[in-house]
Scaffold this motif. Structure first.
Motif, PDB file in Angstrom:
ATOM      1  N   MET A  58       0.837  -1.191   0.000  1.00 35.50           N
ATOM      2  CA  MET A  58       0.000   0.000   0.000  1.00 35.50           C
ATOM      3  C   MET A  58       0.877   1.248   0.000  1.00 35.50           C
ATOM      4  O   MET A  58       1.873   1.314   0.728  1.00 35.50           O
ATOM      5  N   ARG A  60       0.666   5.237   0.614  1.00 35.16           N
ATOM      6  CA  ARG A  60      -0.160   6.340   1.118  1.00 35.16           C
ATOM      7  C   ARG A  60       0.749   7.330   1.815  1.00 35.16           C
ATOM      8  O   ARG A  60       1.687   6.948   2.515  1.00 35.16           O
ATOM      9  N   LYS A 141      -2.055   9.136  10.481  1.00 34.57           N
ATOM     10  CA  LYS A 141      -0.994   8.996   9.484  1.00 34.57           C
ATOM     11  C   LYS A 141      -0.912  10.188   8.536  1.00 34.57           C
ATOM     12  O   LYS A 141       0.128  10.437   7.930  1.00 34.57           O
ATOM     13  N   THR A 142      -2.011  10.917   8.401  1.00 37.81           N
ATOM     14  CA  THR A 142      -2.002  12.092   7.522  1.00 37.81           C
ATOM     15  C   THR A 142      -1.944  13.396   8.323  1.00 37.81           C
ATOM     16  O   THR A 142      -2.082  14.479   7.754  1.00 37.81           O
ATOM     17  N   ASP A 162      -3.042  14.808   1.092  1.00 40.55           N
ATOM     18  CA  ASP A 162      -2.736  13.398   1.310  1.00 40.55           C
ATOM     19  C   ASP A 162      -3.184  12.619   0.087  1.00 40.55           C
ATOM     20  O   ASP A 162      -4.100  13.025  -0.636  1.00 40.55           O
ATOM     21  N   PHE A 163      -2.522  11.527  -0.155  1.00 43.88           N
ATOM     22  CA  PHE A 163      -2.810  10.724  -1.347  1.00 43.88           C
ATOM     23  C   PHE A 163      -2.721   9.243  -1.001  1.00 43.88           C
ATOM     24  O   PHE A 163      -2.089   8.850  -0.016  1.00 43.88           O
ATOM     25  N   LYS A 164      -3.350   8.445  -1.846  1.00 41.51           N
ATOM     26  CA  LYS A 164      -3.387   7.000  -1.608  1.00 41.51           C
ATOM     27  C   LYS A 164      -3.553   6.286  -2.942  1.00 41.51           C
ATOM     28  O   LYS A 164      -4.337   6.717  -3.789  1.00 41.51           O
ATOM     29  N   ASP A 166      -4.914   3.832  -5.634  1.00 42.26           N
ATOM     30  CA  ASP A 166      -6.237   3.237  -5.757  1.00 42.26           C
ATOM     31  C   ASP A 166      -6.127   1.745  -6.091  1.00 42.26           C
ATOM     32  O   ASP A 166      -5.021   1.193  -6.182  1.00 42.26           O
ATOM     33  N   VAL A 171      -1.885   6.485  -8.418  1.00 39.62           N
ATOM     34  CA  VAL A 171      -1.996   7.615  -7.486  1.00 39.62           C
ATOM     35  C   VAL A 171      -2.395   8.834  -8.305  1.00 39.62           C
ATOM     36  O   VAL A 171      -1.744   9.167  -9.293  1.00 39.62           O
ATOM     37  N   SER A 173      -3.641  12.977  -8.118  1.00 38.28           N
ATOM     38  CA  SER A 173      -3.709  14.143  -7.236  1.00 38.28           C
ATOM     39  C   SER A 173      -3.648  15.441  -8.029  1.00 38.28           C
ATOM     40  O   SER A 173      -2.959  15.524  -9.052  1.00 38.28           O
TER      41      SER A 173
END
Length: 233
Positions: A58, A60, A141-142, A162-164, A166, A171, A173
């Motif tokens: 993951m 993020r 975490k963010t 913040d980004f994650k 998918d 990613v 943004s």
């Protein structure tokens, strides 16, 4: 394929077929293609060589864009009364607790970021079904679950996002506005990409950054030469 608009076709004509653009050049090309009457957003899409279904792959994180996002984000601080003045002084648009918990339970989510305190997570956690799908749930975490409310609000207002990754391994943004000059867009996207690269999971094998595209609202994507990304500090 549906009918292509005149503006979209004109934008396509500015791209060289099959060309991988240097990151700095790609920022200028995107700007040149934007024809909207409003200040178009400029976005980055990064396809990663990870399997998001696996917890150890993951990706993020958070990043503060050096030139901001170009958007004044609405910030809600869910806090106890003694922290309300701190939130207000830092520039929060809304602050309080029970009143806003009730409003959210009734369907109100007209904010971009929600910040809260650890001691309030018991009440905020009950809003997970509403906030989670909208990407508004505070998370330590963010940096949106913290006792330093003032700093958290200032960071968001200055351009912290913040980004994650998918489920498709991408990613996505926003990294600025078309009204930014090319250098500011370049500095923003470079900082974003550096952060994504630093977050490479140890479990990820093979090519990590597979492709990078920049685009404006209603423009085609400009493919960036991954080798042109400057990862040096």
């Amino acid at each position: 394929m549906g009918k292509v608009s005149k503006n979209y076709k004109a934008a396509l004509d500015k791209l060289e077929e099959g060309k991988l653009y240097q990151l700095r050049e790609a920022c200028d090309v995107v700007k040149s293609m934007v024809s909207t009457k409003f200040d178009s957003s400029v976005d980055v899409d990064v396809r990663l060589g990870v399997d998001p279904k696996k917890a150890n792959q993951m990706v993020r994180g958070v990043v503060t864009l050096p030139n901001g996002t170009g958007k004044d984000k609405k910030v809600l601080v869910l806090c106890t009364p003694e922290k309300e003045e701190e939130a207000k002084a830092a520039g929060a648009d809304y602050y309080g607790l029970e009143e806003y918990v009730q409003k959210i339970q009734q369907g109100w989510t007209d904010v971009d970021v929600i910040i809260t305190m650890p001691s309030c997570m018991g009440q905020v956690g009950k809003l997970g079904r509403i906030l989670g799908p909208r990407g508004l749930m505070p998370n330590p975490k963010t940096g949106t679950v913290t006792m330093d409310i003032a700093q958290a609000v200032k960071d968001v207002k200055l351009g912290k996002i913040d980004f994650k990754v998918d489920k498709y391994g991408i990613v996505h943004s926003p990294i600025g506005k078309a009204s930014f000059d090319g250098q500011k867009l370049y500095e923003n996207v470079r900082e974003f990409l550096r952060t994504v690269i630093k977050l490479k999971p140890a479990a990820a094998k093979g090519t990590y950054v597979k492709s990078v595209y920049l685009s404006g609202t209603m423009t085609p994507g400009v493919q960036v030469d991954v080798k042109s990304i400057d990862t040096a500090e």
